[in-house]
Design a protein around this motif. Structure first.
Motif, mmCIF file in Angstrom:
data_model
loop_
_atom_site.group_PDB
_atom_site.id
_atom_site.type_symbol
_atom_site.label_atom_id
_atom_site.label_comp_id
_atom_site.label_asym_id
_atom_site.label_seq_id
_atom_site.Cartn_x
_atom_site.Cartn_y
_atom_site.Cartn_z
ATOM 1 N N ILE A 110 16.355 -7.724 -0.458
ATOM 2 C CA ILE A 110 15.043 -7.802 0.308
ATOM 3 C C ILE A 110 13.967 -8.413 -0.313
ATOM 4 C CG2 ILE A 110 13.357 -6.190 1.558
ATOM 5 C CD1 ILE A 110 15.931 -4.415 2.303
ATOM 6 N N VAL A 111 13.698 -7.847 -1.624
ATOM 7 C CA VAL A 111 12.455 -8.397 -2.327
ATOM 8 C C VAL A 111 12.529 -9.927 -2.503
ATOM 9 C CG1 VAL A 111 11.070 -8.237 -4.486
ATOM 10 C CG2 VAL A 111 12.092 -6.272 -3.238
ATOM 11 N N ALA A 112 13.608 -10.587 -2.999
ATOM 12 C CA ALA A 112 14.049 -11.904 -3.192
ATOM 13 C C ALA A 112 13.766 -12.762 -1.973
ATOM 14 C CB ALA A 112 15.135 -11.861 -3.679
ATOM 15 N N THR A 113 14.431 -12.181 -0.630
ATOM 16 C CA THR A 113 14.748 -12.888 0.316
ATOM 17 C C THR A 113 13.040 -13.187 1.065
ATOM 18 O OG1 THR A 113 17.063 -12.482 0.793
ATOM 19 C CG2 THR A 113 15.575 -13.062 2.634
ATOM 20 N N SER A 114 12.504 -11.938 1.085
ATOM 21 C CA SER A 114 11.158 -11.961 1.527
ATOM 22 C C SER A 114 10.016 -12.504 0.682
ATOM 23 C CB SER A 114 10.646 -10.506 1.588
ATOM 24 O OG SER A 114 11.587 -9.636 2.426
ATOM 25 N N ALA A 115 10.180 -12.932 -0.581
ATOM 26 C CA ALA A 115 9.407 -13.788 -1.392
ATOM 27 C C ALA A 115 9.205 -15.134 -1.132
ATOM 28 C CB ALA A 115 9.875 -13.735 -2.872
ATOM 29 N N ARG A 116 10.200 -15.646 -0.238
ATOM 30 C CA ARG A 116 10.031 -16.974 0.128
ATOM 31 C C ARG A 116 9.042 -17.119 1.358
ATOM 32 N NH1 ARG A 116 16.513 -17.273 2.060
ATOM 33 N NH2 ARG A 116 17.282 -16.683 -0.259
ATOM 34 N N HIS A 117 8.641 -15.745 1.920
ATOM 35 C CA HIS A 117 7.922 -15.924 2.984
ATOM 36 C C HIS A 117 6.531 -14.931 2.712
ATOM 37 C CE1 HIS A 117 5.706 -15.305 6.887
ATOM 38 N NE2 HIS A 117 6.040 -13.781 6.615
ATOM 39 N N THR A 118 6.920 -13.836 2.051
ATOM 40 C CA THR A 118 5.806 -13.013 1.789
ATOM 41 C C THR A 118 5.603 -12.714 0.119
ATOM 42 O OG1 THR A 118 6.178 -12.019 4.021
ATOM 43 C CG2 THR A 118 4.917 -10.341 2.282
ATOM 44 N N PRO A 119 4.890 -13.147 -0.480
ATOM 45 C CA PRO A 119 4.965 -12.776 -2.130
ATOM 46 C C PRO A 119 4.410 -11.254 -2.425
ATOM 47 C CG PRO A 119 2.873 -14.023 -1.434
ATOM 48 C CD PRO A 119 3.885 -13.819 -0.176
ATOM 49 N N LEU A 120 5.290 -10.424 -1.852
ATOM 50 C CA LEU A 120 4.936 -8.986 -2.307
ATOM 51 C C LEU A 120 6.040 -8.212 -3.079
ATOM 52 C CD1 LEU A 120 3.563 -7.894 1.249
ATOM 53 C CD2 LEU A 120 2.337 -8.586 -0.603
ATOM 54 N N HIS A 121 5.643 -7.141 -3.902
ATOM 55 C CA HIS A 121 6.466 -6.554 -4.612
ATOM 56 C C HIS A 121 7.012 -5.431 -3.941
ATOM 57 C CE1 HIS A 121 5.739 -9.026 -8.070
ATOM 58 N NE2 HIS A 121 4.261 -9.023 -7.698
ATOM 59 N N ALA A 122 7.972 -4.694 -4.475
ATOM 60 C CA ALA A 122 8.571 -3.353 -3.762
ATOM 61 C C ALA A 122 7.539 -2.315 -3.935
ATOM 62 C CB ALA A 122 9.831 -2.887 -4.674
ATOM 63 N N ASN A 123 7.393 -1.385 -2.983
ATOM 64 C CA ASN A 123 6.545 -0.385 -3.173
ATOM 65 C C ASN A 123 7.369 0.999 -3.128
ATOM 66 O OD1 ASN A 123 7.098 0.493 -0.503
ATOM 67 N ND2 ASN A 123 5.411 -0.768 0.431
ATOM 68 N N VAL A 124 6.994 2.196 -3.014
ATOM 69 C CA VAL A 124 7.494 3.497 -3.181
ATOM 70 C C VAL A 124 8.621 3.694 -2.095
ATOM 71 C CG1 VAL A 124 5.950 4.900 -2.359
ATOM 72 C CG2 VAL A 124 7.332 5.787 -4.202
ATOM 73 N N ASP A 125 8.063 3.291 -1.061
ATOM 74 C CA ASP A 125 8.715 3.370 0.259
ATOM 75 C C ASP A 125 10.182 3.016 0.172
ATOM 76 O OD1 ASP A 125 6.663 4.673 1.731
ATOM 77 O OD2 ASP A 125 5.940 2.596 2.074
ATOM 78 N N LEU A 126 10.261 1.562 -0.549
ATOM 79 C CA LEU A 126 11.711 1.027 -0.535
ATOM 80 C C LEU A 126 12.482 1.810 -1.763
ATOM 81 C CD1 LEU A 126 13.567 -1.224 0.232
ATOM 82 C CD2 LEU A 126 12.405 -2.619 -1.714
ATOM 83 N N ALA A 127 11.796 2.320 -2.652
ATOM 84 C CA ALA A 127 12.607 3.209 -3.740
ATOM 85 C C ALA A 127 12.952 4.250 -2.976
ATOM 86 C CB ALA A 127 11.488 3.422 -4.824
ATOM 87 N N LEU A 128 12.242 4.985 -2.235
ATOM 88 C CA LEU A 128 12.675 6.121 -1.436
ATOM 89 C C LEU A 128 13.793 5.910 -0.625
ATOM 90 C CD1 LEU A 128 9.425 8.108 -0.546
ATOM 91 C CD2 LEU A 128 11.174 9.045 -2.129
ATOM 92 N N ALA A 129 14.082 4.732 0.206
ATOM 93 C CA ALA A 129 14.809 4.563 0.961
ATOM 94 C C ALA A 129 16.205 4.202 0.259
ATOM 95 C CB ALA A 129 14.605 3.005 1.599
ATOM 96 N N VAL A 130 16.106 3.581 -1.140
ATOM 97 C CA VAL A 130 17.287 3.468 -1.881
ATOM 98 C C VAL A 130 17.686 5.016 -2.127
ATOM 99 C CG1 VAL A 130 18.185 2.700 -4.052
ATOM 100 C CG2 VAL A 130 16.578 1.334 -3.020
ATOM 101 N N LEU A 131 17.018 5.779 -2.707
ATOM 102 C CA LEU A 131 17.460 7.244 -2.865
ATOM 103 C C LEU A 131 18.074 7.689 -1.688
ATOM 104 C CD1 LEU A 131 15.281 9.820 -4.742
ATOM 105 C CD2 LEU A 131 16.649 10.354 -2.668
#
Length: 428
Positions: free
Chosen positions: A352-373
């Motif tokens: 998700i981070v790598a694919t989105s970086a082509r359009h949106t140069p943003l880093h992961a936040n805690v919401d994505l980490a909680l989603a992984v958990l």
């Protein structure tokens, strides 16, 4: 390389040049108008402060010039230093400092504190500035019983935040001394309210218990799987990392309530009311669903493409307070690396981070980490907001304690009236 939209640029929107209706700005023009870096523009998008639209050429995003101008004016007001903008709402606090992509609880690195100490110990540090090794929180029987009965009476489709709000009200009604706002009394409330909230949640696992570390008790309310030591440590650390995060929207609501001398239960209820918003505590549910979609498709590309086509921001990416990776996300990802069952969800998050970086140069936040958990351990999409709300209750009470020591009703900004000027005729 310039974006496609730059070719038709007629200059950035400024305070002296009103935006033309319907005009679209490129990312570069938007960044110049706001006086920020391009990546910050996408952080505004991820937090719902700006709306982006994919350029027809597919080589960038465009933004409504009037919306950009309004955000620029709002940012100038907030940073102007005038009493109405910065005086009353520039709240002094000794609790959390965020700077240079790190954050600290009472001067101590929060990620290191949460990694080495239990949630209860981190909460005690935030409340008192002292560590209490081995401390656990216990729910009084009368409080837990009242909260469970109230929660059990809710409709079956009620969500976890519905249950937590009702549990807080029921626990309040069971405490005749709730109006005592002395520090000792409020700390006593804190140590009993948090486990009461957890005890009121219906168990998912048959092997639930109401004693021991709070993370162990909460696990049985959000996952039906039997945990091992590593998974419990991840949950406990997540709770510790989320204890506080400066003046988030829910925390500000708590301080407003405390400024009016609402008791601790009512102040926490104010925070729970705000945290349900999709741009706050509920954001992890959006990231959870996104992660499941990526796992179902086997690739992030079609899922991200659909989000962009619909004009939506990508959940789990970007944070207005961090230019790099959210330190809370970095800490949780590092722990999840050591949990085998988290492998697929971690790979999907990276995609998700790598694919989105082509359009949106943003880093992961805690919401994505909680989603992984939550995805890794078969939890529901709302489990992340449950973890968030339970964890943040400790921070809300810490802020309420600070506010009780300030001048009453100081959280009373003045409205800037922009309506029809009087005198107006009486309506027919």
């Amino acid at each position: 390389m310039k974006e496609q939209g730059d070719r038709e640029s007629t200059g950035p929107v400024t305070a002296h040049a009103p935006a033309r209706a319907g005009r679209r700005l490129s990312t570069r023009e938007t960044a110049e108008a706001l006086g920020v870096k391009p990546e910050t523009v996408y952080a505004y998008v991820s937090r719902g402060q700006l709306t982006s639209r994919r350029d027809p050429s597919g080589r960038g995003s465009t933004f409504d010039a009037e919306e950009v101008a309004a955000l620029a004016r709002r940012n100038r007001r907030e940073s102007s230093g005038s009493p109405a903008a910065a005086g009353e709402l520039a709240v002094r606090t000794r609790l959390t400092l965020i700077e240079q992509d790190r954050y600290y609880f009472r001067g101590v690195d929060a990620t290191e504190l949460a990694a080495r100490h239990s949630y209860e110990e981190v909460a005690e540090w935030l409340w008192t500035g002292e560590l209490r090794p081995g401390v656990t929180f216990t729910a009084p029987k009368a409080s837990a019983t009242a909260a469970r009965r109230a929660v059990d009476a809710l409709p079956e489709h009620s969500g976890p935040l519905d249950r937590l709000r009702v549990a807080a009200i029921a626990a309040s009604a069971a405490d005749p001394l709730r109006f005592d706002l002395s520090e000792g009394a409020v700390l006593g409330t804190a140590r009993t309210l948090i486990p009461t909230l957890v005890a009121a949640l219906p168990p998912v696992s048959r092997s639930h218990r109401d004693s021991g570390p709070l993370a162990d008790r909460l696990w049985a309310r959000i996952s039906g799987r039997t945990p091992d030591g590593a998974s419990l440590h991840v949950l406990d650390t997540a709770l510790g990392l989320l204890v506080d995060h400066d003046l988030a929207a829910s925390t500000l609501a708590v301080r407003v309530a405390a400024s009016a001398r609402a008791h601790a239960y009512a102040a926490v209820s104010a925070g729970l009311g705000v945290v349900e918003g999709p741009l706050h505590g509920a954001a992890s549910a959006l990231a959870h669903r996104l992660l499941l979609d990526v796992l179902d498709h086997g690739s992030a590309a079609p899922v991200i493409a659909e989000e962009l086509r619909a004009g939506r921001g990508i959940p789990g990416l970007g944070h207005r307070l961090y230019t790099g990776v959210d330190p809370r996300a970095r800490a949780l990802f590092a722990l999840l690396e050591g949990v085998p069952q988290a492998g697929p969800a971690l790979a999907a998050a990276r995609d998700i981070v790598a694919t989105s970086a082509r359009h949106t140069p943003l880093h992961a936040n805690v919401d994505l980490a909680l989603a992984v958990l939550t995805v890794s351990f078969g939890m529901s999409s709302t489990a992340g907001e449950t973890v968030f709300a339970v964890a943040r209750t400790a921070g809300w009470i810490a802020h309420a304690l600070e506010e009780y020591g300030e001048r009453p009703l100081r959280m009373r900004p003045s409205g800037q009236y922009v309506g029809a000027q009087p005198p107006q005729p009486l309506p027919e």
